[in-house]
Design an enzyme around this catalytic site. Structure first.
Site, mmCIF file in Angstrom:
data_model
loop_
_atom_site.group_PDB
_atom_site.id
_atom_site.type_symbol
_atom_site.label_atom_id
_atom_site.label_comp_id
_atom_site.label_asym_id
_atom_site.label_seq_id
_atom_site.Cartn_x
_atom_site.Cartn_y
_atom_site.Cartn_z
ATOM 1 C CE LYS A 1 -12.526 3.830 -6.849
ATOM 2 N NZ LYS A 1 -11.074 3.424 -7.067
ATOM 3 C CE1 TYR B 1 -11.849 8.576 -6.148
ATOM 4 C CE2 TYR B 1 -10.861 7.241 -7.870
ATOM 5 C CZ TYR B 1 -11.044 7.519 -6.540
ATOM 6 O OH TYR B 1 -10.428 6.748 -5.591
HETATM 7 P P1 NDP Z 1 -3.999 -3.140 -2.644
HETATM 8 O O1 NDP Z 1 -3.776 -4.197 -3.644
HETATM 9 O O2 NDP Z 1 -2.850 -2.261 -2.318
HETATM 10 O O3 NDP Z 1 -4.554 -3.771 -1.301
HETATM 11 C C1 NDP Z 1 -5.576 -4.732 -1.300
HETATM 12 C C2 NDP Z 1 -5.361 -5.707 -0.151
HETATM 13 O O4 NDP Z 1 -6.414 -6.654 -0.203
HETATM 14 C C3 NDP Z 1 -4.089 -6.519 -0.222
HETATM 15 O O5 NDP Z 1 -2.960 -5.863 0.298
HETATM 16 C C4 NDP Z 1 -4.456 -7.728 0.602
HETATM 17 O O6 NDP Z 1 -4.318 -7.423 1.983
HETATM 18 C C5 NDP Z 1 -5.966 -7.873 0.347
HETATM 19 N N1 NDP Z 1 -6.248 -9.010 -0.553
HETATM 20 C C6 NDP Z 1 -6.967 -10.094 -0.223
HETATM 21 N N2 NDP Z 1 -7.022 -10.962 -1.235
HETATM 22 C C7 NDP Z 1 -6.301 -10.424 -2.239
HETATM 23 C C8 NDP Z 1 -5.972 -10.873 -3.538
HETATM 24 N N3 NDP Z 1 -6.416 -12.040 -4.026
HETATM 25 N N4 NDP Z 1 -5.185 -10.082 -4.315
HETATM 26 C C9 NDP Z 1 -4.749 -8.893 -3.869
HETATM 27 N N5 NDP Z 1 -5.042 -8.424 -2.625
HETATM 28 C C10 NDP Z 1 -5.804 -9.175 -1.816
HETATM 29 O O7 NDP Z 1 -5.234 -2.261 -3.179
HETATM 30 P P2 NDP Z 1 -5.634 -0.795 -2.736
HETATM 31 O O8 NDP Z 1 -5.415 -0.645 -1.290
HETATM 32 O O9 NDP Z 1 -5.029 0.181 -3.653
HETATM 33 O O10 NDP Z 1 -7.211 -0.809 -3.083
HETATM 34 C C11 NDP Z 1 -8.151 -1.487 -2.286
HETATM 35 C C12 NDP Z 1 -9.556 -0.954 -2.587
HETATM 36 O O11 NDP Z 1 -9.599 0.442 -2.310
HETATM 37 C C13 NDP Z 1 -10.011 -1.075 -4.038
HETATM 38 O O12 NDP Z 1 -11.376 -1.347 -4.080
HETATM 39 C C14 NDP Z 1 -9.734 0.297 -4.645
HETATM 40 O O13 NDP Z 1 -10.565 0.608 -5.738
HETATM 41 C C15 NDP Z 1 -10.020 1.184 -3.455
HETATM 42 N N6 NDP Z 1 -9.272 2.443 -3.489
HETATM 43 C C16 NDP Z 1 -9.932 3.614 -3.218
HETATM 44 C C17 NDP Z 1 -9.269 4.800 -3.167
HETATM 45 C C18 NDP Z 1 -9.990 6.042 -2.794
HETATM 46 O O14 NDP Z 1 -9.434 7.130 -2.946
HETATM 47 N N7 NDP Z 1 -11.200 5.940 -2.260
HETATM 48 C C19 NDP Z 1 -7.850 4.895 -3.498
HETATM 49 C C20 NDP Z 1 -7.213 3.609 -3.717
HETATM 50 C C21 NDP Z 1 -7.922 2.440 -3.709
HETATM 51 P P3 NDP Z 1 -3.688 -8.494 2.997
HETATM 52 O O15 NDP Z 1 -2.299 -8.771 2.488
HETATM 53 O O16 NDP Z 1 -3.708 -7.777 4.290
HETATM 54 O O17 NDP Z 1 -4.579 -9.687 2.959
#
Ligand code: NDP
Length: 392
Positions: free
Chosen positions: A134, A222
């Site tokens: 989401k 949420y």
């Molecule tokens: P993060 O920023 O911690 O992780 C996102 C990952 O996406 C990065 O670590 C990277 O992985 C990859 N990525 C690829 N391109 C980019 C870019 N241009 N900039 C930044 N990251 C990039 O985010 P979250 O893990 O917190 O969130 C990810 C998703 O999950 C979102 O959509 C968020 O809304 C959702 N979410 C949902 C939750 C829930 O409870 N359901 C809780 C938290 C988040 P790599 O280095 O491996 O390429």
């Protein structure tokens, strides 16, 4: 009585389940009839590393089959930690070659919001099912393209609304359907967190191009989703107000504090707020004509509870902790094998996006009331199809 989430016998699920069962045989063939479904996790950020990958160690219907990352060193380290061969590591450029890997049935998209649509559509083109985080995407048009691509590929799209599969929230929905609060009058939801521009995980959340919105899209969603599943109806109009300190470097492109109201056909009002400059809060309460239901926290990863307030000697619900993410991935494993209904398909994600866009439209117009398209109805009520036993 022990408190456990259960997959109910499909016979108990009613007409909707029959549909899922019918399409199930086709889907079962697509997964090769395997006992557990292989997941490719895309994006190794906070959520994947902290919650999803550990949860995949405990799932029954799902297992880790591949990693997709833009950082090969990190991906190699994580693959070694979880016992995956390096051949199961992909990057964003060679991602489409997952089509040739039959060990992957599901792609779990855990990327910044602006990347959800592209990777969902690429996954469908590769013949995979998709669990997408989401908010579903950034624009309504992207959501519609994602849904259409899933249909064209005859694959499932589920939006990762973990609370719709989580026992505290499901118990609350069941209490609501039983009329525990009397006539529902108001649902109040407060969702927020403190953001930090120096944290890469927050930096994209504070960049409108990547997030599609600030506190509302990230945390407020949420509250909107909870209000809808607690009341089991859809709003007909919304209003919103926002207050953002543009001198704060965090809020150059997205909103900080936002509040909204939703009017429902029953007469109930949904009242919510979200904020990117407050301590972590995920709380909701339902005020009914006879009692209240209070959940604070209601949507954290753990430690949630729901209390009945206002009745005399009401037995309080006792709900056991589960792993939200493991449970959700197990559920989707069953969905793709035709053993459980898709409770939160793309249409459910699109509905929240429509509501959030209407709230932002209202904000832009000084809090004017915005009418909503009222056609959407959820196909499956989580209160009915997501089994949960409580001791209350
Ligand atoms: P993060 O920023 O911690 O992780 C996102 C990952 O996406 C990065 O670590 C990277 O992985 C990859 N990525 C690829 N391109 C980019 C870019 N241009 N900039 C930044 N990251 C990039 O985010 P979250 O893990 O917190 O969130 C990810 C998703 O999950 C979102 O959509 C968020 O809304 C959702 N979410 C949902 C939750 C829930 O409870 N359901 C809780 C938290 C988040 P790599 O280095 O491996 O390429």
């Amino acid at each position: 009585m022990t408190d456990t989430i259960t997959r109910r016998n499909m016979m108990e699920l009613g007409a909707g389940a029959t549909l899922a069962l019918t399409t199930g045989s086709v889907l079962h063939a697509q997964t090769g009839g395997q006992a557990s479904v292989g997941y490719a996790v895309v994006g190794l950020g906070k959520l994947s590393l902290g919650q999803i990958l550990p949860a995949l160690q405990r799932t029954k219907n799902a297992h880790l089959a591949a990693l997709v990352s833009g950082h090969p060193d990190k991906a190699k380290k994580v693959a070694a930690q979880y016992g995956l061969p390096e051949t199961a590591i992909y990057n964003y450029e060679n991602f489409d070659s997952i089509a040739k890997n039959p060990a992957i049935q599901v792609v779990y998209i855990v990327l910044p919001n602006s990347m959800h649509a592209d990777f969902t559509i690429r996954s469908f083109k590769a013949g995979k099912h998709v669990l997408c985080e989401k908010p579903m995407a950034v624009t309504l048009e992207e959501c519609e393209r994602m849904i259409a691509a899933g249909k064209a590929a005859n694959r499932q799209l589920m939006i990762a609304y973990r609370c719709q599969y989580e026992p505290v929230n499901v118990t609350a929905m069941q209490l609501m359907r039983k009329g525990t609060v009397g006539t529902p009058r108001l649902v109040n939801a407060v969702m927020g967190k403190q953001t930090d521009l120096s944290d890469p995980s927050d930096a994209w959340r504070l960049d409108m191009k990547m997030s599609g919105g600030g506190a509302l899209a990230d945390m407020g969603i949420y509250g909107i989703n909870a209000t809808r599943y607690l009341l089991n109806e859809e709003p007909v109009e919304v209003r919103g107000w926002a207050r953002t300190d543009k001198n704060d470097p965090r809020f150059k492109t997205v909103e900080d504090m936002i509040a909204w109201q939703m009017r429902f056909p029953s007469g109930a009002i949904g009242d919510g707020s979200s904020c990117f400059s407050q301590p972590g809060t995920m709380a909701w309460q339902v005020v009914g004509s006879e009692r209240r239901l209070v959940a604070d926290p209601g949507c954290f990863y753990g430690g949630n509870s729901v209390r009945i307030v206002g009745g005399r000697n009401d037995p309080q619900p006792q709900v056991a902790e589960i792993d939200h993410f493991g449970n959700e991935m197990d559920w989707f494993g069953d969905v793709v094998r035709g053993r459980a209904p898709n409770v939160s398909p793309g249409e459910e994600g699109l509905q929240d996006m429509r509501i959030m866009h209407a709230i932002m439209q209202s904000v832009a117009n000084g809090g004017q009331t915005v009418k909503l398209d009222t056609a959407y109805r959820r196909t499956y009520d989580p209160a009915t199809v997501v089994g949960v036993r409580t001791s209350a």
